[in-house]
Write an enzyme that holds these catalytic residues in place. Structure first.
Site, PDB file in Angstrom:
ATOM      1  N   CYS A  43      30.677  49.520  35.422  1.00  0.00           N
ATOM      2  CA  CYS A  43      30.825  48.338  35.069  1.00  0.00           C
ATOM      3  C   CYS A  43      31.034  48.244  36.990  1.00  0.00           C
ATOM      4  O   CYS A  43      31.333  49.063  38.286  1.00  0.00           O
ATOM      5  CB  CYS A  43      32.194  48.276  34.475  1.00  0.00           C
ATOM      6  SG  CYS A  43      31.944  46.354  34.519  1.00  0.00           S
ATOM      7  N   ASP A  45      32.792  46.039  37.669  1.00  0.00           N
ATOM      8  CA  ASP A  45      34.251  45.581  38.456  1.00  0.00           C
ATOM      9  C   ASP A  45      34.874  46.623  39.241  1.00  0.00           C
ATOM     10  O   ASP A  45      34.675  47.828  38.841  1.00  0.00           O
ATOM     11  CB  ASP A  45      35.115  45.973  36.794  1.00  0.00           C
ATOM     12  CG  ASP A  45      36.186  45.577  37.183  1.00  0.00           C
ATOM     13  OD1 ASP A  45      37.223  45.901  38.359  1.00  0.00           O
ATOM     14  OD2 ASP A  45      36.394  43.835  36.076  1.00  0.00           O
ATOM     15  N   ARG A  47      37.496  46.915  40.163  1.00  0.00           N
ATOM     16  CA  ARG A  47      39.002  48.271  39.545  1.00  0.00           C
ATOM     17  C   ARG A  47      38.409  49.746  39.541  1.00  0.00           C
ATOM     18  O   ARG A  47      39.047  50.234  39.092  1.00  0.00           O
ATOM     19  CB  ARG A  47      39.661  47.217  38.915  1.00  0.00           C
ATOM     20  CG  ARG A  47      40.151  46.476  39.502  1.00  0.00           C
ATOM     21  CD  ARG A  47      40.806  45.624  38.530  1.00  0.00           C
ATOM     22  NE  ARG A  47      39.667  44.976  37.039  1.00  0.00           N
ATOM     23  CZ  ARG A  47      39.633  44.453  36.417  1.00  0.00           C
ATOM     24  NH1 ARG A  47      41.516  44.195  36.307  1.00  0.00           N
ATOM     25  NH2 ARG A  47      39.532  43.850  35.757  1.00  0.00           N
ATOM     26  N   HIS A  99      34.744  50.228  30.317  1.00  0.00           N
ATOM     27  CA  HIS A  99      36.719  50.427  30.926  1.00  0.00           C
ATOM     28  C   HIS A  99      37.549  49.045  29.871  1.00  0.00           C
ATOM     29  O   HIS A  99      36.993  47.710  29.670  1.00  0.00           O
ATOM     30  CB  HIS A  99      37.000  50.048  32.094  1.00  0.00           C
ATOM     31  CG  HIS A  99      36.877  48.569  32.918  1.00  0.00           C
ATOM     32  ND1 HIS A  99      37.064  47.669  32.792  1.00  0.00           N
ATOM     33  CD2 HIS A  99      35.316  47.695  32.837  1.00  0.00           C
ATOM     34  CE1 HIS A  99      36.489  46.525  33.508  1.00  0.00           C
ATOM     35  NE2 HIS A  99      35.574  47.297  33.467  1.00  0.00           N
ATOM     36  N   CYS A 102      37.464  44.744  30.348  1.00  0.00           N
ATOM     37  CA  CYS A 102      36.070  43.968  30.933  1.00  0.00           C
ATOM     38  C   CYS A 102      35.955  42.921  30.574  1.00  0.00           C
ATOM     39  O   CYS A 102      35.947  42.959  29.552  1.00  0.00           O
ATOM     40  CB  CYS A 102      34.879  45.088  30.248  1.00  0.00           C
ATOM     41  SG  CYS A 102      33.290  44.979  30.873  1.00  0.00           S
TER      42      CYS A 102
HETATM   43 ZN   LIG Z   1      33.481  45.729  33.917  1.00  0.00          ZN
END
Ligand SMILES: [Zn+2]
Length: 217
Positions: A43, A45, A47, A99, A102
């Site tokens: 992803c 993302d 993090r 994750h 998400c």
């Molecule tokens: Zn995500």
């Protein structure tokens, strides 16, 4: 946390110095080429950085990231990365990593419009529809979201196995495993979902493609 654009260049200089401090030929060696054993489809993302959470260094993971770690068959970017990783770099493991928490998966569970991205999230809604009986039976919304994150990873693993890229690699007798993982931002732990596929035997019905000899030459 860096606040200003220029901060990244200051940090970069420090990083270069620290790497050269460990090995003065560090960049010279890396510039000779790459032979990573892993392709990571994760992803976007911020993090969930592939290298940090797997303890891998530059040169060890080939990475593709998009919203909600999707494998969409019309995505030329994903297909190009996959083809290059499998057929040129000859990676041995393709990892789909989702994750918990998400944002893409959470958005796909609802009915709110977000704009253009709704068309991307539609593919996650399709995963929900495939597994709606199991998901609808989970009353707690955050537990339901966690399970959809896992099922979404599982479906992306299966979607990879539906590609000619993966099926032809297996037909050539290549060692190539496709794995599904979920990462927890809350505790940093990576979990293997045990959905690893390593050959054509589990591919069902219309998804099992005839192998063309000319492709294999
Ligand atoms: Zn995500």
């Amino acid at each position: 946390m860096p606040q200003h654009y220029n901060d990244i260049f200051t940090a970069n200089k420090q990083w270069v110095q620290s790497k050269l401090g460990e090995d003065e030929q560090y960049f010279e060696k890396l510039s000779k080429g790459q032979k990573p054993p892993f392709l990571w489809i994760g992803c976007s993302d911020s993090r969930v950085p592939a290298n940090e959470i797997t303890g891998t260094a530059p040169g060890e993971v080939f990475v593709h990231r998009n919203i909600a770690n999707m494998v969409i068959h019309t995505d030329m970017s994903m297909l190009s990365v996959l083809d290059y990783a499998v057929n040129v770099l000859e990676v041995r493991h393709v990892i789909v990593c989702g994750h918990y928490g998400c944002g893409g998966v959470l958005a796909a569970m609802g009915q709110k419009q977000f704009g253009l991205i709704d068309n991307w999230l539609r593919h996650i809604k399709d995963v929900y529809r495939l597994h709606h009986e199991e998901l609808d039976a989970i009353e707690d919304e955050s537990k339901r979201a966690d399970r959809l994150v896992e099922l979404n990873v599982q479906e992306q693993v299966f979607d990879l196995t539906k590609t000619t890229i993966i099926q032809n690699a297996w037909a050539q007798g290549r060692f190539l495993q496709v794995h599904g993982l979920v990462y927890s931002i809350a505790n940093g732990i990576l979990k293997d979902l045990n959905v690893t596929v390593g050959d054509n035997s589990e591919i069902e019905g219309v998804y099992k493609l005839q192998i063309k000899n000319k492709i294999l030459v």
